[in-house]
Design a protein around this motif. Structure first.
Motif, PDB file in Angstrom:
ATOM      1  N   ILE A  66       1.001  -1.104   0.019  1.00  0.00           N
ATOM      2  CA  ILE A  66      -0.063  -0.048   0.168  1.00  0.00           C
ATOM      3  C   ILE A  66       0.883   1.074  -0.017  1.00  0.00           C
ATOM      4  N   VAL A  67       0.695   2.110  -1.090  1.00  0.00           N
ATOM      5  CA  VAL A  67       1.639   3.270  -1.072  1.00  0.00           C
ATOM      6  C   VAL A  67       0.808   4.593  -1.050  1.00  0.00           C
ATOM      7  N   GLU A  68      -0.526   4.389  -1.049  1.00  0.00           N
ATOM      8  CA  GLU A  68      -1.539   5.788  -0.917  1.00  0.00           C
ATOM      9  C   GLU A  68      -2.688   5.428  -0.203  1.00  0.00           C
ATOM     10  N   THR A  69      -3.092   6.459   0.818  1.00  0.00           N
ATOM     11  CA  THR A  69      -4.553   6.037   1.436  1.00  0.00           C
ATOM     12  C   THR A  69      -5.076   7.457   1.533  1.00  0.00           C
ATOM     13  N   GLU A  70      -6.429   7.400   1.988  1.00  0.00           N
ATOM     14  CA  GLU A  70      -7.209   8.607   2.148  1.00  0.00           C
ATOM     15  C   GLU A  70      -8.047   8.310   3.578  1.00  0.00           C
ATOM     16  N   ILE A 117     -18.917   3.358 -12.619  1.00  0.00           N
ATOM     17  CA  ILE A 117     -17.798   2.469 -13.468  1.00  0.00           C
ATOM     18  C   ILE A 117     -16.935   1.612 -12.601  1.00  0.00           C
ATOM     19  N   HIS A 118     -16.551   2.253 -11.515  1.00  0.00           N
ATOM     20  CA  HIS A 118     -15.293   1.693 -10.759  1.00  0.00           C
ATOM     21  C   HIS A 118     -15.764   1.001  -9.339  1.00  0.00           C
ATOM     22  N   TRP A 119     -15.114   0.067  -8.849  1.00  0.00           N
ATOM     23  CA  TRP A 119     -15.329  -0.338  -7.534  1.00  0.00           C
ATOM     24  C   TRP A 119     -14.074  -0.104  -6.834  1.00  0.00           C
ATOM     25  N   CYS A 120     -14.502   0.871  -5.543  1.00  0.00           N
ATOM     26  CA  CYS A 120     -13.239   1.346  -4.695  1.00  0.00           C
ATOM     27  C   CYS A 120     -13.299   0.439  -3.307  1.00  0.00           C
ATOM     28  N   LEU A 121     -12.082   0.310  -2.782  1.00  0.00           N
ATOM     29  CA  LEU A 121     -11.802  -0.335  -1.670  1.00  0.00           C
ATOM     30  C   LEU A 121     -11.325   0.340  -0.405  1.00  0.00           C
ATOM     31  N   ASN A 122     -12.332   0.403   0.690  1.00  0.00           N
ATOM     32  CA  ASN A 122     -11.911   1.129   2.028  1.00  0.00           C
ATOM     33  C   ASN A 122     -11.969  -0.204   2.918  1.00  0.00           C
ATOM     34  N   PHE A 123     -11.130   0.197   4.020  1.00  0.00           N
ATOM     35  CA  PHE A 123     -11.059  -0.447   5.376  1.00  0.00           C
ATOM     36  C   PHE A 123     -11.709   0.103   6.325  1.00  0.00           C
ATOM     37  N   VAL A 124     -12.606  -0.280   7.013  1.00  0.00           N
ATOM     38  CA  VAL A 124     -13.525   0.096   8.101  1.00  0.00           C
ATOM     39  C   VAL A 124     -12.724   0.293   9.351  1.00  0.00           C
ATOM     40  N   CYS A 125     -12.960   1.579  10.045  1.00  0.00           N
ATOM     41  CA  CYS A 125     -12.220   1.846  11.290  1.00  0.00           C
ATOM     42  C   CYS A 125     -13.071   2.197  12.353  1.00  0.00           C
ATOM     43  N   GLU A 173     -15.411   1.889  15.422  1.00  0.00           N
ATOM     44  CA  GLU A 173     -16.319   0.662  16.208  1.00  0.00           C
ATOM     45  C   GLU A 173     -17.572   0.766  15.445  1.00  0.00           C
ATOM     46  N   GLU A 174     -17.988  -0.433  15.732  1.00  0.00           N
ATOM     47  CA  GLU A 174     -19.573  -0.672  15.017  1.00  0.00           C
ATOM     48  C   GLU A 174     -20.335   0.400  15.508  1.00  0.00           C
ATOM     49  N   GLY A 175     -21.094   1.154  14.621  1.00  0.00           N
ATOM     50  CA  GLY A 175     -22.047   2.280  14.922  1.00  0.00           C
ATOM     51  C   GLY A 175     -21.458   3.489  14.583  1.00  0.00           C
ATOM     52  N   TYR A 176     -20.116   3.489  14.287  1.00  0.00           N
ATOM     53  CA  TYR A 176     -19.340   4.862  14.010  1.00  0.00           C
ATOM     54  C   TYR A 176     -18.947   4.627  12.571  1.00  0.00           C
ATOM     55  N   GLY A 177     -19.163   5.605  11.800  1.00  0.00           N
ATOM     56  CA  GLY A 177     -18.790   5.364  10.489  1.00  0.00           C
ATOM     57  C   GLY A 177     -17.598   6.224   9.828  1.00  0.00           C
ATOM     58  N   ALA A 178     -16.437   5.215   9.959  1.00  0.00           N
ATOM     59  CA  ALA A 178     -15.080   5.741   9.539  1.00  0.00           C
ATOM     60  C   ALA A 178     -14.308   4.770   8.673  1.00  0.00           C
ATOM     61  N   GLY A 179     -13.624   5.223   7.795  1.00  0.00           N
ATOM     62  CA  GLY A 179     -12.866   4.287   7.087  1.00  0.00           C
ATOM     63  C   GLY A 179     -11.644   4.869   6.196  1.00  0.00           C
ATOM     64  N   VAL A 180     -10.885   3.895   5.650  1.00  0.00           N
ATOM     65  CA  VAL A 180      -9.590   4.339   4.825  1.00  0.00           C
ATOM     66  C   VAL A 180      -9.848   4.081   3.297  1.00  0.00           C
ATOM     67  N   LEU A 181      -9.969   5.062   2.408  1.00  0.00           N
ATOM     68  CA  LEU A 181      -9.753   4.428   0.865  1.00  0.00           C
ATOM     69  C   LEU A 181      -8.141   4.070   0.747  1.00  0.00           C
ATOM     70  N   ILE A 182      -8.404   2.890   0.037  1.00  0.00           N
ATOM     71  CA  ILE A 182      -6.993   2.254  -0.555  1.00  0.00           C
ATOM     72  C   ILE A 182      -6.799   2.885  -1.859  1.00  0.00           C
ATOM     73  N   ARG A 183      -5.878   3.781  -2.181  1.00  0.00           N
ATOM     74  CA  ARG A 183      -6.045   4.335  -3.347  1.00  0.00           C
ATOM     75  C   ARG A 183      -4.858   4.032  -4.371  1.00  0.00           C
ATOM     76  N   CYS A 241      -1.995  -0.309 -10.454  1.00  0.00           N
ATOM     77  CA  CYS A 241      -3.035  -0.014  -9.379  1.00  0.00           C
ATOM     78  C   CYS A 241      -2.782   1.282  -8.848  1.00  0.00           C
ATOM     79  N   ALA A 242      -2.656   2.125  -9.603  1.00  0.00           N
ATOM     80  CA  ALA A 242      -2.208   3.754  -9.459  1.00  0.00           C
ATOM     81  C   ALA A 242      -3.615   4.360  -9.349  1.00  0.00           C
ATOM     82  N   GLY A 243      -4.254   4.255  -8.531  1.00  0.00           N
ATOM     83  CA  GLY A 243      -5.655   5.000  -8.289  1.00  0.00           C
ATOM     84  C   GLY A 243      -6.587   3.863  -7.791  1.00  0.00           C
ATOM     85  N   PRO A 244      -7.643   4.554  -6.894  1.00  0.00           N
ATOM     86  CA  PRO A 244      -8.723   3.672  -6.401  1.00  0.00           C
ATOM     87  C   PRO A 244      -9.773   2.520  -7.557  1.00  0.00           C
TER      88      PRO A 244
END
Length: 187
Positions: free
Chosen positions: A33-37, A74-82, A84-94, A118-121
DNA sequence: AGTATGATTGCCT
DNA sequence: GGCAATCATACTG
């Protein structure tokens, strides 16, 4: 075998930085992983800002799972959820530096050029074969695999404004691996 | 039910 | 640099 050792219950900006240099694989294919948001519930640019909906439900579920969404129809984008349950936060893998299963990544992209694989979500999603069926899957079991940085070596981080958003455009929650040629764009 | 809008990419000028 | 592709979601009426 290195273990990921990452704690997804932390804030998304902390996780986004910790993920840089780690490796994500799906069915054995992927890379470093070289880029995240980072995105947070109280962040106007986040899908979770206005509360839970059917689309973003995974963001409000348990941390350490995938949140997958369709971008521009068009595109499918992948995030990792951060957090706790009930709280909406995540990281986009770019962006990833391709390291594993490169032939299958190239086949799905119809492209050989490693730099653009893989240079872009959206590109990353296509290369990994992401689709709706990956939404809400756990990241600590197949088909996902997360590997920590070799020798837990420190990485030089870049940060800057996130890409393609109109709200909170000044928040520096985009992170990258300094010197990588596999970023989606410069910082 | 109709419309506006993207956490993007690739091709065109 | 500009813009079309393409569609799920959210918002308006």
């Amino acid at each position: 075998m290195a273990t990921s050792g990452i704690d997804f219950s932390q804030s998304s900006d902390t996780v986004a930085q910790a993920l840089i240099g780690m490796t994500v694989l799906i069915d054995g294919a992927g890379g470093r992983i070289v880029e995240t948001e980072a995105y947070d519930q109280h962040d106007p640019a986040s899908h979770s800002f206005a509360g839970a909906t059917p689309r973003n439900a995974a963001m409000f579920g348990p941390p350490g799972r995938a949140y997958v969404y369709r971008s521009y129809g068009i595109h499918w984008c992948l995030n990792f959820v951060c957090r706790e349950e009930g709280y909406g936060a995540g990281v986009l893998i770019r962006a990833l530096e391709p390291t594993h299963g490169i032939a299958s990544l190239q086949a799905r992209r119809g492209l050989d050029d490693l730099r653009l694989l893989c240079a872009g979500p959206g590109r990353l999603g296509q290369a990994l074969g992401i689709d709706r069926s990956f939404n809400n899957l756990r990241l600590d079991e197949p088909p996902f695999e997360l590997l920590g940085r070799p020798h837990a070596e420190p990485v030089a981080l870049l940060s800057g404004p996130r890409v393609g958003i109109s709200k909170a455009a000044d928040v520096p929650w985009r992170f990258g691996l300094a010197g990588s040629r596999f970023l989606s764009r410069g910082f």
